[in-house]
Motif scaffolding. Structure first.
Motif, PDB file in Angstrom:
ATOM      1  N   TYR A 405      43.598  42.531  31.216  1.00  0.00           N
ATOM      2  CA  TYR A 405      44.909  42.218  30.632  1.00  0.00           C
ATOM      3  C   TYR A 405      45.570  41.066  31.371  1.00  0.00           C
ATOM      4  O   TYR A 405      46.092  40.124  30.758  1.00  0.00           O
ATOM      5  CB  TYR A 405      45.775  43.473  30.693  1.00  0.00           C
ATOM      6  N   ALA A 406      45.533  41.118  32.710  1.00  0.00           N
ATOM      7  CA  ALA A 406      46.142  40.048  33.511  1.00  0.00           C
ATOM      8  C   ALA A 406      45.441  38.715  33.269  1.00  0.00           C
ATOM      9  O   ALA A 406      46.097  37.673  33.089  1.00  0.00           O
ATOM     10  CB  ALA A 406      46.082  40.420  34.991  1.00  0.00           C
ATOM     11  N   VAL A 407      44.112  38.743  33.239  1.00  0.00           N
ATOM     12  CA  VAL A 407      43.363  37.511  32.971  1.00  0.00           C
ATOM     13  C   VAL A 407      43.684  36.996  31.574  1.00  0.00           C
ATOM     14  O   VAL A 407      43.834  35.792  31.355  1.00  0.00           O
ATOM     15  CB  VAL A 407      41.846  37.752  33.129  1.00  0.00           C
ATOM     16  N   GLY A 408      43.799  37.923  30.620  1.00  0.00           N
ATOM     17  CA  GLY A 408      44.118  37.541  29.243  1.00  0.00           C
ATOM     18  C   GLY A 408      45.448  36.832  29.127  1.00  0.00           C
ATOM     19  O   GLY A 408      45.617  35.944  28.281  1.00  0.00           O
ATOM     20  N   ILE A 409      46.419  37.221  29.948  1.00  0.00           N
ATOM     21  CA  ILE A 409      47.716  36.528  29.946  1.00  0.00           C
ATOM     22  C   ILE A 409      47.603  35.185  30.639  1.00  0.00           C
ATOM     23  O   ILE A 409      48.058  34.156  30.131  1.00  0.00           O
ATOM     24  CB  ILE A 409      48.790  37.402  30.634  1.00  0.00           C
ATOM     25  N   LEU A 410      46.979  35.180  31.808  1.00  0.00           N
ATOM     26  CA  LEU A 410      46.889  33.948  32.599  1.00  0.00           C
ATOM     27  C   LEU A 410      46.130  32.848  31.865  1.00  0.00           C
ATOM     28  O   LEU A 410      46.503  31.666  31.948  1.00  0.00           O
ATOM     29  CB  LEU A 410      46.213  34.241  33.940  1.00  0.00           C
ATOM     30  N   VAL A 411      45.070  33.208  31.153  1.00  0.00           N
ATOM     31  CA  VAL A 411      44.261  32.192  30.480  1.00  0.00           C
ATOM     32  C   VAL A 411      45.038  31.524  29.351  1.00  0.00           C
ATOM     33  O   VAL A 411      44.712  30.404  28.930  1.00  0.00           O
ATOM     34  CB  VAL A 411      42.945  32.820  29.960  1.00  0.00           C
ATOM     35  N   GLN A 412      46.085  32.175  28.869  1.00  0.00           N
ATOM     36  CA  GLN A 412      46.889  31.591  27.791  1.00  0.00           C
ATOM     37  C   GLN A 412      47.920  30.575  28.287  1.00  0.00           C
ATOM     38  O   GLN A 412      48.336  29.693  27.533  1.00  0.00           O
ATOM     39  CB  GLN A 412      47.634  32.702  27.030  1.00  0.00           C
ATOM     40  N   LEU A 413      48.341  30.731  29.527  1.00  0.00           N
ATOM     41  CA  LEU A 413      49.458  29.927  30.028  1.00  0.00           C
ATOM     42  C   LEU A 413      49.240  28.416  29.920  1.00  0.00           C
ATOM     43  O   LEU A 413      50.156  27.689  29.522  1.00  0.00           O
ATOM     44  CB  LEU A 413      49.767  30.317  31.477  1.00  0.00           C
ATOM     45  N   PRO A 414      48.045  27.894  30.243  1.00  0.00           N
ATOM     46  CA  PRO A 414      47.882  26.433  30.144  1.00  0.00           C
ATOM     47  C   PRO A 414      48.044  25.902  28.713  1.00  0.00           C
ATOM     48  O   PRO A 414      48.363  24.724  28.529  1.00  0.00           O
ATOM     49  CB  PRO A 414      46.450  26.199  30.645  1.00  0.00           C
ATOM     50  N   PHE A 415      47.841  26.756  27.711  1.00  0.00           N
ATOM     51  CA  PHE A 415      47.861  26.298  26.321  1.00  0.00           C
ATOM     52  C   PHE A 415      49.128  26.740  25.578  1.00  0.00           C
ATOM     53  O   PHE A 415      49.284  26.437  24.400  1.00  0.00           O
ATOM     54  CB  PHE A 415      46.636  26.840  25.580  1.00  0.00           C
ATOM     55  N   ALA A 416      50.013  27.438  26.286  1.00  0.00           N
ATOM     56  CA  ALA A 416      51.219  27.969  25.647  1.00  0.00           C
ATOM     57  C   ALA A 416      52.153  26.846  25.225  1.00  0.00           C
ATOM     58  O   ALA A 416      52.373  25.881  25.962  1.00  0.00           O
ATOM     59  CB  ALA A 416      51.938  28.920  26.596  1.00  0.00           C
ATOM     60  N   ASN A 417      52.697  26.984  24.029  1.00  0.00           N
ATOM     61  CA  ASN A 417      53.652  25.993  23.514  1.00  0.00           C
ATOM     62  C   ASN A 417      54.780  26.774  22.846  1.00  0.00           C
ATOM     63  O   ASN A 417      54.856  26.868  21.623  1.00  0.00           O
ATOM     64  CB  ASN A 417      52.967  25.053  22.525  1.00  0.00           C
ATOM     65  N   THR A 418      55.630  27.382  23.671  1.00  0.00           N
ATOM     66  CA  THR A 418      56.680  28.252  23.169  1.00  0.00           C
ATOM     67  C   THR A 418      58.044  27.774  23.642  1.00  0.00           C
ATOM     68  O   THR A 418      58.153  26.858  24.460  1.00  0.00           O
ATOM     69  CB  THR A 418      56.471  29.695  23.658  1.00  0.00           C
ATOM     70  N   ALA A 419      59.081  28.428  23.131  1.00  0.00           N
ATOM     71  CA  ALA A 419      60.442  28.075  23.512  1.00  0.00           C
ATOM     72  C   ALA A 419      60.715  28.404  24.977  1.00  0.00           C
ATOM     73  O   ALA A 419      61.594  27.801  25.603  1.00  0.00           O
ATOM     74  CB  ALA A 419      61.435  28.811  22.618  1.00  0.00           C
ATOM     75  N   LEU A 420      59.970  29.361  25.538  1.00  0.00           N
ATOM     76  CA  LEU A 420      60.205  29.770  26.921  1.00  0.00           C
ATOM     77  C   LEU A 420      59.329  29.058  27.925  1.00  0.00           C
ATOM     78  O   LEU A 420      59.712  28.893  29.090  1.00  0.00           O
ATOM     79  CB  LEU A 420      59.972  31.287  27.050  1.00  0.00           C
ATOM     80  N   PHE A 421      58.144  28.635  27.501  1.00  0.00           N
ATOM     81  CA  PHE A 421      57.203  28.042  28.453  1.00  0.00           C
ATOM     82  C   PHE A 421      56.265  27.084  27.724  1.00  0.00           C
ATOM     83  O   PHE A 421      55.804  27.376  26.627  1.00  0.00           O
ATOM     84  CB  PHE A 421      56.389  29.140  29.148  1.00  0.00           C
ATOM     85  N   LYS A 422      55.988  25.974  28.371  1.00  0.00           N
ATOM     86  CA  LYS A 422      55.061  24.991  27.809  1.00  0.00           C
ATOM     87  C   LYS A 422      54.032  24.635  28.875  1.00  0.00           C
ATOM     88  O   LYS A 422      54.378  24.136  29.943  1.00  0.00           O
ATOM     89  CB  LYS A 422      55.810  23.745  27.342  1.00  0.00           C
ATOM     90  N   GLY A 423      52.768  24.919  28.591  1.00  0.00           N
ATOM     91  CA  GLY A 423      51.706  24.673  29.550  1.00  0.00           C
ATOM     92  C   GLY A 423      51.237  23.227  29.543  1.00  0.00           C
ATOM     93  O   GLY A 423      51.574  22.447  28.649  1.00  0.00           O
ATOM     94  N   PRO A 424      50.416  22.848  30.538  1.00  0.00           N
ATOM     95  CA  PRO A 424      49.939  21.461  30.648  1.00  0.00           C
ATOM     96  C   PRO A 424      49.052  21.020  29.489  1.00  0.00           C
ATOM     97  O   PRO A 424      48.931  19.824  29.229  1.00  0.00           O
ATOM     98  CB  PRO A 424      49.173  21.449  31.970  1.00  0.00           C
ATOM     99  N   TYR A 425      48.428  21.974  28.796  1.00  0.00           N
ATOM    100  CA  TYR A 425      47.577  21.642  27.655  1.00  0.00           C
ATOM    101  C   TYR A 425      48.189  22.129  26.338  1.00  0.00           C
ATOM    102  O   TYR A 425      47.478  22.385  25.366  1.00  0.00           O
ATOM    103  CB  TYR A 425      46.178  22.243  27.840  1.00  0.00           C
ATOM    104  N   ALA A 426      49.505  22.227  26.321  1.00  0.00           N
ATOM    105  CA  ALA A 426      50.202  22.724  25.136  1.00  0.00           C
ATOM    106  C   ALA A 426      50.016  21.823  23.930  1.00  0.00           C
ATOM    107  O   ALA A 426      50.067  22.274  22.785  1.00  0.00           O
ATOM    108  CB  ALA A 426      51.687  22.892  25.432  1.00  0.00           C
ATOM    109  N   ASP A 427      49.791  20.542  24.169  1.00  0.00           N
ATOM    110  CA  ASP A 427      49.656  19.589  23.068  1.00  0.00           C
ATOM    111  C   ASP A 427      48.203  19.303  22.723  1.00  0.00           C
ATOM    112  O   ASP A 427      47.868  18.219  22.234  1.00  0.00           O
ATOM    113  CB  ASP A 427      50.380  18.281  23.420  1.00  0.00           C
ATOM    114  N   LEU A 428      47.344  20.281  22.988  1.00  0.00           N
ATOM    115  CA  LEU A 428      45.940  20.144  22.586  1.00  0.00           C
ATOM    116  C   LEU A 428      45.871  19.817  21.095  1.00  0.00           C
ATOM    117  O   LEU A 428      45.105  18.968  20.652  1.00  0.00           O
ATOM    118  CB  LEU A 428      45.202  21.447  22.879  1.00  0.00           C
ATOM    119  N   VAL A 429      46.681  20.527  20.313  1.00  0.00           N
ATOM    120  CA  VAL A 429      46.985  20.149  18.932  1.00  0.00           C
ATOM    121  C   VAL A 429      48.501  20.053  18.889  1.00  0.00           C
ATOM    122  O   VAL A 429      49.186  21.066  18.988  1.00  0.00           O
ATOM    123  CB  VAL A 429      46.479  21.184  17.910  1.00  0.00           C
ATOM    124  N   ALA A 430      49.026  18.867  18.776  1.00  0.00           N
ATOM    125  CA  ALA A 430      50.456  18.608  18.950  1.00  0.00           C
ATOM    126  C   ALA A 430      51.314  19.562  18.114  1.00  0.00           C
ATOM    127  O   ALA A 430      51.140  19.695  16.913  1.00  0.00           O
ATOM    128  CB  ALA A 430      50.773  17.168  18.573  1.00  0.00           C
TER     129      ALA A 430
END
Length: 468
Positions: A405-430
């Motif tokens: 579960y913890a890994v499942g959350i952490l692996v999402q963070l770099p790709f997150a593109n939300t109102a609360l958090f934006k990861g470094p790869y959030a614009d993989l698809v703009a």
């Protein structure tokens, strides 16, 4: 053996306890009407309008993305729903069999928060709808009336909710189809088919929104199938839920798209519905108001069950009844009304953004839930252990599930593109949030591997199954 029929207005006596076989009743088709009717409401219509207004897709590409997203996400929802008849317990209680008694607490608390938020947003919508129909009613009174009505249904519980949605399927389905006919037979703007276009970010964002919309219901899906007789099996509740949920939401999202395209650009979604449907508009507004109230009863019901599950984690011998349900429902009512009365004009938009962010927590839970039920334990859970103070055979914490579960959350963070958090790869698809996809792709195989490695009994069972 099925239970004798009871009145739809008889208050449900069960909360989070196990529903014995002798008390089971109903039919799989009830799941179709529940999930179809409950999704034909203003919130999914407003969300569907975002496909044109925010993601700038045209009619054809917008509808294609909507259909694909909901068909994909509906699989998770339906698989969760099909667990109810087998186990006879709420979804969040079942999570103790995967995470351990205390290990499940985080997701239960998050689920309670999400559905309290859904209840509040729908209270705001109900208040606006009442005031729109009767402008003389002050907004505070309109909000309280809408909230009280939903609370009454939620307190009565399971039978009342299913009964209302059986009626609602015919009424809301007919109303929506009449609305489509009215909009499409009126003179349409010249850019009806050409407004917007195809852009990768908008298409992926719309598809993701459909997946997330369906997935957001999964933490309480089996709450509404747990009374079905176990003999209904897996396939019937799966297909009833899948078809009801996907068809209802696809129609509602598409209705929002057509409505905003049927009027000049720049109109609010619900104002566009009223304008595009002519004389039918006021009738639809009344139906939508009734549906908001009925739909919101699900949010209250799910929130109360999640809150009870949280408290019961620390009070194993406590089996709450009707009085506790009424008290907790009243507390949720007061709290949500207070928030709704202070809500800003963009509250609903902000809440949708919060739900999108919350999916980073729901995705790995859904992955573990489905892998555990269908591939690891194969529906074979020891019910007494789910209520035991020490977690019984599932323990207080399941380290393998918590790690996955913890890994499942952490692996999402770099790709997150939300109102609360934006990861470094959030614009993989703009503009699109793809974090849920990475969460699924990593959590599912990781948990399967950890469960296989961690339990000799499970390993033997999996090896035997693979040899067949």
């Amino acid at each position: 053996m099925s239970a004798a029929p009871r009145s739809a207005v008889a208050i449900e006596t069960h909360t989070v306890d196990h529903v014995a076989p002798a008390e089971r009743h109903g039919h799989s088709r009830d799941l179709f009407t529940l999930w179809f009717s409950t999704n034909i409401a203003p919130l999914p219509i407003v969300t569907g309008a975002m496909v044109v207004q925010t993601f700038h897709l045209n009619l054809a590409w917008g509808l294609m993305a909507i259909v694909l997203g909901h068909l994909l996400g509906g699989v998770v929802l339906a698989l969760a729903s099909a667990q109810g008849p087998r186990l006879g317990i709420p979804q969040m209680v079942q999570s103790r069999g995967q995470f351990g008694r205390y290990g499940a607490l985080l997701i239960v608390c998050v689920t309670a928060l999400i559905y309290v938020g859904f209840f509040t947003s729908n209270v705001v919508l109900a208040g606006k709808s009442i005031q729109g129909l009767v402008p003389a009613v002050p907004m505070p009174l309109a909000i309280v009336v809408g909230a009280l009505s939903a609370t009454a249904i939620g307190v009565i519980g399971y039978r009342c909710i299913h009964t209302l949605n059986r009626w609602g399927t015919w009424v809301m389905g007919a109303g929506l189809l009449a609305g489509f006919a009215m909009m499409l037979t009126q003179p349409l703007p010249a850019d009806f088919l050409t407004r917007g276009g195809l852009n990768a970010s908008g298409f992926v964002a719309t598809l993701s929104l459909g997946v997330i919309w369906q997935l957001s219901f999964s933490p309480y899906t089996s709450d509404y199938s747990r009374y079905l007789p176990e003999a209904v099996g897996i396939a019937r509740p799966f297909w009833a839920t899948y078809l009801g949920a996907t068809l209802g939401t696809i129609l509602a999202f598409s209705f929002g798209v057509v409505a905003v395209l049927a009027v000049p650009a720049g109109n609010d979604a619900m104002a566009a519905v009223a304008q595009a449907t002519g004389w039918l508009g006021p009738v639809l507004m009344v139906l939508f108001l009734l549906n908001i109230i009925s739909h919101n009863a699900l949010n209250l019901y799910g929130a109360v069950l999640a809150i009870i599950t949280c408290v019961q984690t620390f009070a194993a011998g406590w089996t709450p009844g009707v009085k506790v349900k009424v008290v907790l429902s009243s507390l949720v009512l007061v709290g949500c009304c207070s928030v709704a009365l202070m809500a800003s004009a963009d509250f609903i938009e902000r809440f949708i953004g919060l739900v999108l962010a919350m999916t980073m927590i729901l995705v790995p839970w859904a992955s573990i839930n489905l892998i555990d039920f269908y591939l690891i334990k194969r529906g074979d859970y020891h019910i007494p252990s789910l209520f035991a103070a020490d977690g019984g055979r599932y323990g207080r914490f399941n380290g393998h599930a918590i790690a996955a579960y913890a890994v499942g959350i952490l692996v999402q963070l770099p790709f997150a593109n939300t109102a609360l958090f934006k990861g470094p790869y959030a614009d993989l698809v703009a503009g699109a949030d793809l974090s849920w996809l990475f969460g699924l792709l990593v959590t599912c195989p990781l948990y399967f591997w950890l469960a296989y490695q961690g339990s000799p009994a499970q390993a033997a069972r999996l090896q035997a199954a693979s040899a067949q």
